[in-house]
Motif scaffolding. Sequence first.
Motif, mmCIF file in Angstrom:
data_model
loop_
_atom_site.group_PDB
_atom_site.id
_atom_site.type_symbol
_atom_site.label_atom_id
_atom_site.label_comp_id
_atom_site.label_asym_id
_atom_site.label_seq_id
_atom_site.Cartn_x
_atom_site.Cartn_y
_atom_site.Cartn_z
ATOM 1 N N GLY A 66 37.575 34.827 48.631
ATOM 2 C CA GLY A 66 38.924 34.459 49.009
ATOM 3 C C GLY A 66 39.903 35.612 48.969
ATOM 4 N N ASP A 67 41.180 35.285 48.951
ATOM 5 C CA ASP A 67 42.228 36.290 49.097
ATOM 6 C C ASP A 67 42.312 37.273 47.944
ATOM 7 O OD1 ASP A 67 42.801 34.959 51.407
ATOM 8 O OD2 ASP A 67 44.773 34.229 50.792
ATOM 9 N N VAL A 68 41.660 36.976 46.818
ATOM 10 C CA VAL A 68 41.726 37.867 45.658
ATOM 11 C C VAL A 68 40.911 39.142 45.860
ATOM 12 C CG1 VAL A 68 39.739 36.959 44.367
ATOM 13 C CG2 VAL A 68 41.737 37.834 43.121
ATOM 14 N N ILE A 69 40.011 39.158 46.843
ATOM 15 C CA ILE A 69 39.159 40.333 47.004
ATOM 16 C C ILE A 69 39.804 41.359 47.937
ATOM 17 C CG2 ILE A 69 37.092 38.960 46.587
ATOM 18 C CD1 ILE A 69 36.340 39.218 49.482
ATOM 19 N N GLN A 83 39.453 42.295 56.372
ATOM 20 C CA GLN A 83 39.642 41.079 57.156
ATOM 21 C C GLN A 83 40.925 40.363 56.732
ATOM 22 O OE1 GLN A 83 36.698 41.845 55.686
ATOM 23 N NE2 GLN A 83 35.565 42.386 57.544
ATOM 24 N N PRO A 84 41.549 39.635 57.653
ATOM 25 C CA PRO A 84 42.789 38.922 57.312
ATOM 26 C C PRO A 84 42.569 37.946 56.158
ATOM 27 C CG PRO A 84 42.410 38.884 59.688
ATOM 28 C CD PRO A 84 41.168 39.437 59.074
ATOM 29 N N LYS A 85 43.578 37.837 55.302
ATOM 30 C CA LYS A 85 43.486 36.928 54.152
ATOM 31 C C LYS A 85 43.996 35.569 54.592
ATOM 32 C CE LYS A 85 43.224 40.476 50.662
ATOM 33 N NZ LYS A 85 43.441 40.846 49.268
ATOM 34 N N LEU A 86 43.064 34.779 55.111
ATOM 35 C CA LEU A 86 43.365 33.484 55.700
ATOM 36 C C LEU A 86 42.476 32.411 55.094
ATOM 37 C CD1 LEU A 86 43.396 34.672 59.425
ATOM 38 C CD2 LEU A 86 45.407 34.268 57.980
ATOM 39 N N THR A 87 42.938 31.164 55.142
ATOM 40 C CA THR A 87 42.172 30.050 54.579
ATOM 41 C C THR A 87 40.781 29.920 55.190
ATOM 42 O OG1 THR A 87 44.135 28.817 53.923
ATOM 43 C CG2 THR A 87 42.147 27.538 54.348
ATOM 44 N N PRO A 88 40.618 29.957 56.517
ATOM 45 C CA PRO A 88 39.261 29.824 57.069
ATOM 46 C C PRO A 88 38.323 30.957 56.642
ATOM 47 C CG PRO A 88 40.904 29.462 58.774
ATOM 48 C CD PRO A 88 41.625 30.025 57.592
ATOM 49 N N LEU A 113 23.622 32.682 46.777
ATOM 50 C CA LEU A 113 23.219 32.442 45.391
ATOM 51 C C LEU A 113 22.176 31.344 45.265
ATOM 52 C CD1 LEU A 113 26.643 32.764 43.541
ATOM 53 C CD2 LEU A 113 24.805 34.447 43.698
ATOM 54 N N GLU A 114 22.171 30.422 46.214
ATOM 55 C CA GLU A 114 21.152 29.369 46.202
ATOM 56 C C GLU A 114 19.921 29.764 47.022
ATOM 57 O OE1 GLU A 114 21.137 26.340 44.434
ATOM 58 O OE2 GLU A 114 22.704 27.474 43.389
ATOM 59 N N GLU A 115 19.867 31.041 47.371
ATOM 60 C CA GLU A 115 18.706 31.659 48.022
ATOM 61 C C GLU A 115 18.368 31.036 49.371
ATOM 62 O OE1 GLU A 115 15.575 31.604 45.113
ATOM 63 O OE2 GLU A 115 16.509 33.193 43.920
ATOM 64 N N LYS A 116 19.417 30.656 50.084
ATOM 65 C CA LYS A 116 19.233 30.178 51.454
ATOM 66 C C LYS A 116 19.366 31.332 52.445
ATOM 67 C CE LYS A 116 21.059 25.605 50.268
ATOM 68 N NZ LYS A 116 19.784 24.892 50.427
ATOM 69 N N THR A 117 19.878 32.464 51.972
ATOM 70 C CA THR A 117 19.940 33.684 52.770
ATOM 71 C C THR A 117 19.917 34.878 51.829
ATOM 72 O OG1 THR A 117 21.170 34.921 54.451
ATOM 73 C CG2 THR A 117 22.468 33.795 52.786
ATOM 74 N N SER A 118 19.374 35.974 52.327
ATOM 75 C CA SER A 118 19.423 37.229 51.568
ATOM 76 C C SER A 118 20.236 38.276 52.322
ATOM 77 C CB SER A 118 18.000 37.758 51.333
ATOM 78 O OG SER A 118 17.356 37.999 52.582
ATOM 79 N N LEU A 119 20.793 37.876 53.465
ATOM 80 C CA LEU A 119 21.534 38.806 54.307
ATOM 81 C C LEU A 119 22.905 39.118 53.733
ATOM 82 C CD1 LEU A 119 20.720 37.256 57.811
ATOM 83 C CD2 LEU A 119 19.611 39.218 56.714
ATOM 84 N N ALA A 120 23.425 40.266 54.099
ATOM 85 C CA ALA A 120 24.803 40.608 53.744
ATOM 86 C C ALA A 120 25.758 39.730 54.525
ATOM 87 C CB ALA A 120 25.060 42.078 54.058
ATOM 88 N N ILE A 121 26.945 39.531 53.975
ATOM 89 C CA ILE A 121 27.934 38.739 54.691
ATOM 90 C C ILE A 121 28.333 39.453 55.976
ATOM 91 C CG2 ILE A 121 29.919 39.735 53.447
ATOM 92 C CD1 ILE A 121 31.166 36.882 53.594
ATOM 93 N N LYS A 122 28.445 38.686 57.037
ATOM 94 C CA LYS A 122 28.868 39.220 58.327
ATOM 95 C C LYS A 122 29.969 38.321 58.860
ATOM 96 C CE LYS A 122 27.263 40.522 62.951
ATOM 97 N NZ LYS A 122 26.124 40.531 63.898
ATOM 98 N N TYR A 123 31.164 38.882 58.960
ATOM 99 C CA TYR A 123 32.308 38.069 59.350
ATOM 100 C C TYR A 123 32.301 37.813 60.856
ATOM 101 C CZ TYR A 123 34.210 38.852 54.697
ATOM 102 O OH TYR A 123 34.388 38.884 53.334
ATOM 103 N N PRO A 124 32.600 36.602 61.272
ATOM 104 C CA PRO A 124 32.691 36.309 62.708
ATOM 105 C C PRO A 124 34.010 36.810 63.281
ATOM 106 C CG PRO A 124 33.226 34.355 61.432
ATOM 107 C CD PRO A 124 32.850 35.420 60.438
ATOM 108 N N THR A 125 34.228 36.559 64.551
ATOM 109 C CA THR A 125 35.509 36.878 65.172
ATOM 110 C C THR A 125 36.587 35.993 64.540
ATOM 111 O OG1 THR A 125 34.426 37.459 67.251
ATOM 112 C CG2 THR A 125 36.783 36.986 67.341
ATOM 113 N N ILE A 126 37.666 36.602 64.100
ATOM 114 C CA ILE A 126 38.701 35.895 63.357
ATOM 115 C C ILE A 126 39.994 35.872 64.167
ATOM 116 C CG2 ILE A 126 40.088 35.872 61.237
ATOM 117 C CD1 ILE A 126 37.756 37.448 59.919
ATOM 118 N N GLY A 127 40.515 34.690 64.393
ATOM 119 C CA GLY A 127 41.811 34.552 65.039
ATOM 120 C C GLY A 127 42.904 34.433 63.990
ATOM 121 N N THR A 128 44.060 34.999 64.286
ATOM 122 C CA THR A 128 45.181 34.910 63.361
ATOM 123 C C THR A 128 46.470 34.730 64.148
ATOM 124 O OG1 THR A 128 46.303 36.011 61.513
ATOM 125 C CG2 THR A 128 45.508 37.416 63.277
#
Length: 441
Positions: free
Chosen positions: A295-298, A302-307, A320-335
């Motif tokens: 969230g916004d604390v980090i 990327q824009p600090k937005l609710t979505p 953390l629940e081991e459903k993915t091991s990939l790095a986070i990849k942000y999608p296209t973000i509208g603001t």
Amino acid sequence: MKKYDYILIGSGPAAYKLSNLLAKTSRKVLVVDGDEFGGTCPNYGCEPKIFLEGATRVVLQSQQLQGRGIEQTATIDWQKLMATKLERFNSWPEETKAIIAKSHDVESGYAHFVDDNTIEVNGHQYQSNRIVIATGQRPHRLAIPGDQFTHTSRDVLSLPHLPQHVTFIGGGYVAMELATVLGAAGAAVTIIDHSARPLKAFPASKVQVVKEAMEKRGVEFLMDTSVQGVRQQDEGFIVQTDQGEIPTDYVVDTSGRQPNIDRLALEAANIDIDRGGIIVNEHLQTSNPNVYAIGDVISRPQPKLTPVAEFEGEYLFNYLEEKTSLAIKYPTIGTAAFTFPEIAEAGVKEEEARENSQYQTKNLNLKYSSLAAGQNDQTGKLTLIFEGAVLAGVSVVGDHAADDVNNFLPIIGLKVTGEEYRQAIIAIYPALADKVAGGLI
């Protein structure tokens, strides 16, 4: 000492998303919040703001249409509007807390770290090897003489009586949106900013359109002006600047937002920070392997937005629940900034495109469409940014800029060409989507 599979510090959109996903598992979870459960957005941020914007839009559109079939413009009864807003939102914190408590342990209070995997709340200590910080941001407060007389956006969104004259310190999206609301309700508004223009995150040419529209409605802008202090007088206040004194009835400090980390004692858990907030890696893990942040604390570009915060909450659950091991990849973000007219963008920024030869830009004036003519929207301007045959970015100013950008987001995010889009979709005509399908791409 109680031990948990997860401890979530904060209950805003990022943590709420994560807690809802964890509720479907057998994990033992503690959720801690020292403020309103649900966080900024639903309680004193984007949701009550957009609620007030509904009445604001009606008033300003009716003014825009006066003499074009509308003879009497709408007006806002501030006290009734605020009472309606409070009736809707006042119960949300307790309702949110009750929803979380159905699946997890909850505790109201401010948490601070004791060591690498232990926090303390209200004198009680709790331990976990998966602690997630999601405390968001709070309004920045200028350290100036008389700062005790200034208010924050949180105060404005529950303001019981409308002041005659409101002065905003800062020209970011919070100031511009709230100035739009209060101005439409009948307050005189002054915006003071030390920068040369407001809304610095958006394209300068489109910001100028918004500024000029607000000035026509009576909003006063004092740019390149620094606030030096606020003092009280018999009636109201005086805002002291390096350009002179501004008499006013209500002063709002909208000088920015800052990560909400002061109470956490992060040094006790060896968690690194910078000016933007908590530093995390590509898996949202802090410098302490037991602690994550969302969230916004980090600190992130990327824009600090609710979505975006909710996206991070879902990603962290999957990681953390081991459903993915990939790095986070942000999608296209509208603001967007919900001023009137609105301003919105997504993808490659307009200034970046103009400085880089790999991009091509196409500018269009939107006021000639029947939709714009019927609403007397004379402000609409659209910039499309292409990388070859693919749409890479968009920026819009106009009465429906946020919706316009949402129409373009799938095209940018899915990287479809104009031909592929036209073969797949016929949009509703004549409506906002016509700006996408009407031969523009």
